[in-house]
Design an enzyme around this catalytic site. Sequence first.
Site: not given
Length: 431
Positions: A218, A246, A277
């Site tokens: 990240s 991610h 996310k």
Amino acid sequence: MWRAAAARLLRGGGAGSPRAGSPRAGSPRAASGAAAAQLRRRLESELEEIRGAGTWKSERVIASRQGPHLRLAGGGAGIINFCANNYLGLSSHPEVIRAAVEALEKFGAGLSSVRFICGTQSIHKDLEEKIARFHQREDAILYASCFDANAGIFEALLTPEDAVLSDELNHASIIDGIRLCKANKYRYKHMDMQDLEAKLKEAQKHRLRLVATDGAFSMDGDIAPLREICQLAQKYDALVFIDECHATGFLGPNGRGTDELLGVMDKVTIINSTLGKALGGAAGGYTTGPKPLIDLLRQRSRPYLFSNSLPPAVVGCASKALDLLMESNAIAQSMAAKTQRFRNKMTAAGFTISGKDHPICPVMLGDARLASVMAEDMLNRGIYVIGFSYPVVPKGKARIRVQISAVHSDEDIDSCVEAFTEVGRKHGALS
């Protein structure tokens, strides 16, 4: 009687009301005593050191939905947002919001307890099945966050007879999860396959060997060399664990993550990831993998056993986000060109961008104070970015992390590059 007492309290009377000379109800109280005073002095000194080092982290208050454009409290309107992990723009997608409202109305605000005590709801089981199907794994288990999933996996799985081999730049949640377990711990240099092989050779004396890595890192936007990791794992009879926070939703042809992107879905044993996310942006995390492992986690994983079930509205968001992804890969594929546009233009302007082909685009500056000042100046130009410095990243590696979303327009990206160029020249980051 309780109704009468409540009425008295609301009128300002009764046993609970403040007396003359006493602090007003709700006013802050400070602990008294020499120990409390000593603690306060120490904390204030430490906070002053953080400010002095230029690494103070302020929290800006958003007064609108998460999205490519937002409004900040205090009048900051029309801000272009390049801070969020809202990779697919689904946190404000109308179908995702509608699914959350429907789940809230049908299943309520929450279960008020943990799953093994008060039961679970059908939507939780449906989402776990959907997650497993999306990743093409046997089963899945939900957590309050991926931090909790990482805190729960290693302690439940590994014993003093086992070994875990961790990339030195793994996310803090992986590091903390490994600290909780009693396995033998090895740390290999970041994405260094020679060092990983040396550590695997050293770890052959242990019963089980687990290689743990972020799929996409990240802070740097680089992607783990999973093909090579899996080859080494096969050579030395080890298992592979990846954190896909991610990556889930947008890496790979169908957005399944780095294992799909690099063609090793059948070689990665355990995946931990997040619902907070790309998959709706609300909250929640999960582990997916072999069914016996998931069954064991339901019995022994402390963050699962001692945390409330995910709120139904959060489950509804994530479930609809997965539906949208599995119906079409168009959203997942829409980011590649936008990511490349930003990286190419920033590189042409003279900036150094870490990582490769990932929507996390760290603008490397080195100096913590420079990163902080430039980020503040960018906001004055209508671009919301954040500077990262120690201890979030190593000393001397300060950067401004830019994150591209599928809902950014080309005009948004060009405006960001233009602002960076102006601010970079002003502060000497560009010649």
